[in-house]
Design a protein around this motif. Structure first.
Motif, PDB file in Angstrom:
ATOM      1  N   PHE A  95     -51.723 -45.611 -11.581  1.00 19.78           N
ATOM      2  CA  PHE A  95     -50.760 -44.510 -11.656  1.00 19.78           C
ATOM      3  C   PHE A  95     -49.321 -45.028 -11.639  1.00 19.78           C
ATOM      4  N   ILE A  96     -49.032 -45.978 -10.767  1.00 16.61           N
ATOM      5  CA  ILE A  96     -47.679 -46.535 -10.667  1.00 16.61           C
ATOM      6  C   ILE A  96     -47.277 -47.192 -11.990  1.00 16.61           C
ATOM      7  N   ALA A  97     -48.222 -47.920 -12.600  1.00 11.54           N
ATOM      8  CA  ALA A  97     -47.934 -48.588 -13.870  1.00 11.54           C
ATOM      9  C   ALA A  97     -47.695 -47.573 -14.997  1.00 11.54           C
ATOM     10  N   ARG A 120     -46.769 -44.344 -14.668  1.00 16.68           N
ATOM     11  CA  ARG A 120     -45.527 -43.615 -14.405  1.00 16.68           C
ATOM     12  C   ARG A 120     -44.322 -44.454 -14.828  1.00 16.68           C
ATOM     13  N   ALA A 121     -44.360 -45.751 -14.544  1.00 14.22           N
ATOM     14  CA  ALA A 121     -43.254 -46.634 -14.944  1.00 14.22           C
ATOM     15  C   ALA A 121     -43.124 -46.680 -16.464  1.00 14.22           C
ATOM     16  N   LEU A 122     -44.260 -46.626 -17.164  1.00 17.92           N
ATOM     17  CA  LEU A 122     -44.235 -46.647 -18.620  1.00 17.92           C
ATOM     18  C   LEU A 122     -43.591 -45.380 -19.184  1.00 17.92           C
ATOM     19  N   TYR A 123     -43.937 -44.213 -18.618  1.00 18.33           N
ATOM     20  CA  TYR A 123     -43.264 -42.969 -19.016  1.00 18.33           C
ATOM     21  C   TYR A 123     -41.760 -43.082 -18.805  1.00 18.33           C
ATOM     22  N   GLU A 124     -41.364 -43.650 -17.666  1.00 18.34           N
ATOM     23  CA  GLU A 124     -39.943 -43.719 -17.350  1.00 18.34           C
ATOM     24  C   GLU A 124     -39.204 -44.719 -18.232  1.00 18.34           C
ATOM     25  N   ARG A 125     -39.912 -45.753 -18.667  1.00 16.34           N
ATOM     26  CA  ARG A 125     -39.316 -46.686 -19.634  1.00 16.34           C
ATOM     27  C   ARG A 125     -39.099 -46.006 -20.975  1.00 16.34           C
ATOM     28  N   ILE A 126     -40.072 -45.181 -21.389  1.00 11.75           N
ATOM     29  CA  ILE A 126     -39.915 -44.429 -22.638  1.00 11.75           C
ATOM     30  C   ILE A 126     -38.736 -43.478 -22.517  1.00 11.75           C
ATOM     31  N   ARG A 127     -38.654 -42.818 -21.379  1.00 10.11           N
ATOM     32  CA  ARG A 127     -37.546 -41.888 -21.156  1.00 10.11           C
ATOM     33  C   ARG A 127     -36.204 -42.620 -21.238  1.00 10.11           C
ATOM     34  N   HIS A 128     -36.116 -43.762 -20.587  1.00 14.58           N
ATOM     35  CA  HIS A 128     -34.864 -44.531 -20.602  1.00 14.58           C
ATOM     36  C   HIS A 128     -34.535 -44.979 -22.029  1.00 14.58           C
ATOM     37  N   GLU A 129     -35.527 -45.496 -22.745  1.00 18.40           N
ATOM     38  CA  GLU A 129     -35.307 -45.975 -24.113  1.00 18.40           C
ATOM     39  C   GLU A 129     -34.828 -44.849 -25.027  1.00 18.40           C
ATOM     40  N   SER A 130     -35.300 -43.646 -24.781  1.00 18.14           N
ATOM     41  CA  SER A 130     -34.935 -42.510 -25.633  1.00 18.14           C
ATOM     42  C   SER A 130     -33.506 -42.042 -25.389  1.00 18.14           C
ATOM     43  N   GLN A 131     -32.928 -42.424 -24.272  1.00 14.70           N
ATOM     44  CA  GLN A 131     -31.612 -41.922 -23.897  1.00 14.70           C
ATOM     45  C   GLN A 131     -30.468 -42.868 -24.230  1.00 14.70           C
ATOM     46  N   VAL A 132     -30.794 -44.072 -24.645  1.00 15.17           N
ATOM     47  CA  VAL A 132     -29.744 -45.039 -24.985  1.00 15.17           C
ATOM     48  C   VAL A 132     -29.941 -45.508 -26.422  1.00 15.17           C
ATOM     49  N   GLU A 133     -28.865 -45.833 -27.082  1.00 16.13           N
ATOM     50  CA  GLU A 133     -28.937 -46.301 -28.467  1.00 16.13           C
ATOM     51  C   GLU A 133     -28.998 -47.825 -28.479  1.00 16.13           C
ATOM     52  N   LEU A 184     -47.835 -35.792 -11.536  1.00 16.76           N
ATOM     53  CA  LEU A 184     -47.327 -36.538 -10.390  1.00 16.76           C
ATOM     54  C   LEU A 184     -47.670 -35.839  -9.079  1.00 16.76           C
ATOM     55  N   ARG A 185     -47.539 -34.498  -9.074  1.00 18.15           N
ATOM     56  CA  ARG A 185     -47.907 -33.756  -7.872  1.00 18.15           C
ATOM     57  C   ARG A 185     -48.195 -32.310  -8.269  1.00 18.15           C
ATOM     58  N   GLY A 186     -48.862 -31.598  -7.348  1.00 19.97           N
ATOM     59  CA  GLY A 186     -49.214 -30.214  -7.620  1.00 19.97           C
ATOM     60  C   GLY A 186     -50.462 -30.107  -8.475  1.00 19.97           C
ATOM     61  N   SER A 187     -50.732 -28.888  -8.935  1.00 22.26           N
ATOM     62  CA  SER A 187     -51.949 -28.652  -9.717  1.00 22.26           C
ATOM     63  C   SER A 187     -51.782 -27.399 -10.566  1.00 22.26           C
ATOM     64  N   TYR A 188     -52.648 -27.256 -11.564  1.00 19.08           N
ATOM     65  CA  TYR A 188     -52.745 -26.034 -12.350  1.00 19.08           C
ATOM     66  C   TYR A 188     -54.060 -26.059 -13.114  1.00 19.08           C
ATOM     67  N   LYS A 189     -54.419 -24.935 -13.682  1.00 14.71           N
ATOM     68  CA  LYS A 189     -55.658 -24.827 -14.447  1.00 14.71           C
ATOM     69  C   LYS A 189     -55.324 -24.912 -15.924  1.00 14.71           C
ATOM     70  N   LYS A 190     -56.034 -25.768 -16.646  1.00 14.81           N
ATOM     71  CA  LYS A 190     -55.767 -26.016 -18.059  1.00 14.81           C
ATOM     72  C   LYS A 190     -56.977 -25.647 -18.900  1.00 14.81           C
ATOM     73  N   THR A 191     -56.715 -24.981 -20.020  1.00 16.46           N
ATOM     74  CA  THR A 191     -57.739 -24.704 -21.021  1.00 16.46           C
ATOM     75  C   THR A 191     -57.359 -25.418 -22.301  1.00 16.46           C
ATOM     76  N   ILE A 192     -58.256 -26.261 -22.800  1.00 11.36           N
ATOM     77  CA  ILE A 192     -58.072 -26.946 -24.076  1.00 11.36           C
ATOM     78  C   ILE A 192     -59.358 -26.777 -24.870  1.00 11.36           C
ATOM     79  N   GLY A 193     -59.313 -25.965 -25.907  1.00 13.04           N
ATOM     80  CA  GLY A 193     -60.524 -25.719 -26.682  1.00 13.04           C
ATOM     81  C   GLY A 193     -61.654 -25.235 -25.790  1.00 13.04           C
ATOM     82  N   PRO A 194     -62.814 -25.907 -25.810  1.00 13.54           N
ATOM     83  CA  PRO A 194     -63.954 -25.444 -25.017  1.00 13.54           C
ATOM     84  C   PRO A 194     -63.892 -25.825 -23.547  1.00 13.54           C
TER      85      PRO A 194
END
Length: 295
Positions: A137-139, A141-154, A56-66
């Motif tokens: 990106f907006i779509a 991000r909304a999908l991640y947040e829907r998953i988060r919401h679904e995981s928190q309610v029964e 969403l914001r910021g940066s970092y360096k990532k190593t994945i395999g090669p």
């Protein structure tokens, strides 16, 4: 204070270097977990899960395999359980959404395995990170947040709904992948292909092949030519890339196993533990025992 809810993936908002060691291993295909803790891990890790990370914001360096690449805002990347991965140089303002799941969670009597495999097996010639447009990106991000919401309610059909949304995320990631490849494939040079081939060979054979000449022979080029193109493409020399992969494995074994320094030296095919200690200290600034004790 850590709050854990049993779910088949984890979704984290993470700041700092919360990026490498994640959560405890997902148990089976159907153990779901949500965490809202901040982790600070700096060592290479490997797990049995896939990770799908939206920055969403910021940066970092990532190593994945090669692959070594920068993670940046409005990007999404996939971590495969096939690779050791690590993170470094996180910015102070870093914020990401992170989804961790086992393939079995999606394929267990729900989606065909080959369908899921096609979504998870990205083009191996490119780093598995993709930039996305503001609208996309907006779509996502909304999908991640829907998953988060679904995981928190029964709710009824909770796991089925989560599976569907995870699959939708994978399709969105592949859509971003296809767009990036259309823009970059035409620029795939012969030099890039050779360097990528070299990096893949190092991933496969670093335990047995230790010299540039050995890799050059496999690739039917001279050691001098291989050294030159690797330097031109990456800014590193070829031997450094070989040594970096051995060092990464050493860090991983020291941090995640109960093996002794001597046993790790043997596993990494060093002549003796003294040779391994000198090699490790040259890269880390401390010997293997000091590194292990400091974790």
């Amino acid at each position: 204070m850590e709050q854990t809810i049993p779910l088949p993936f984890s979704l984290n908002k993470i700041k700092d270097l919360a990026l490498t060691a994640a959560v405890p291993a997902v148990t089976g295909g159907f153990d779901i977990r949500f965490e809202n803790t901040i982790h600070t891990y700096h060592v290479p890790v490997k797990s049995g899960e896939y990770e799908l990370v939206l920055c969403l914001r910021g940066s970092y360096k990532k190593t994945i395999g090669p692959f070594v690449f920068d993670v940046y805002p409005h990007s999404i990347h996939l971590i495969s359980p096939a690779y050791i991965h690590s993170s470094a140089e996180a910015s102070e303002d870093l914020l990401i959404y992170r989804l961790v799941f086992r393939k079995e969670f999606l394929t267990n009597d729900f989606f065909k395995e080959n369908t899921v495999d096609n979504l998870l097996e990205l083009n191996p010639d490119y780093p598995p990170i993709y930039g996305i447009t503001e609208q996309h990106f907006i779509a996502i991000r909304a999908l991640y947040e829907r998953i988060r919401h679904e995981s928190q309610v029964e709710n009824a059909f909770q796991q089925s709904m989560i599976r569907l949304m995870v699959m939708e995320l994978l399709y969105e990631m592949n859509r971003a992948c296809e767009k990036c490849l259309m823009n970059s494939t035409r620029h795939l040079s012969r030099q890039y292909q050779l360097v990528n081939q070299f990096k893949k060979l190092v991933q496969e054979k670093f335990l047995t092949l230790k010299t540039v000449q050995e890799y050059a022979s496999l690739m039917f080029v001279s050691a001098k030519h291989l050294t030159e193109i690797v330097k031109n493409e990456t800014g590193q020399n070829a031997l450094q890339i070989i040594h970096n992969r051995i060092f990464l494995e050493a860090q991983y074994l020291l941090s995640s196993s109960s093996l002794s320094v001597k046993e790790i030296a043997d596993q990494l095919k060093f002549d003796n533990s003294s040779h391994f200690s000198r090699f490790f200290k040259k890269s880390a600034g401390l010997n293997p025992s000091q590194f292990k004790n400091g974790l």
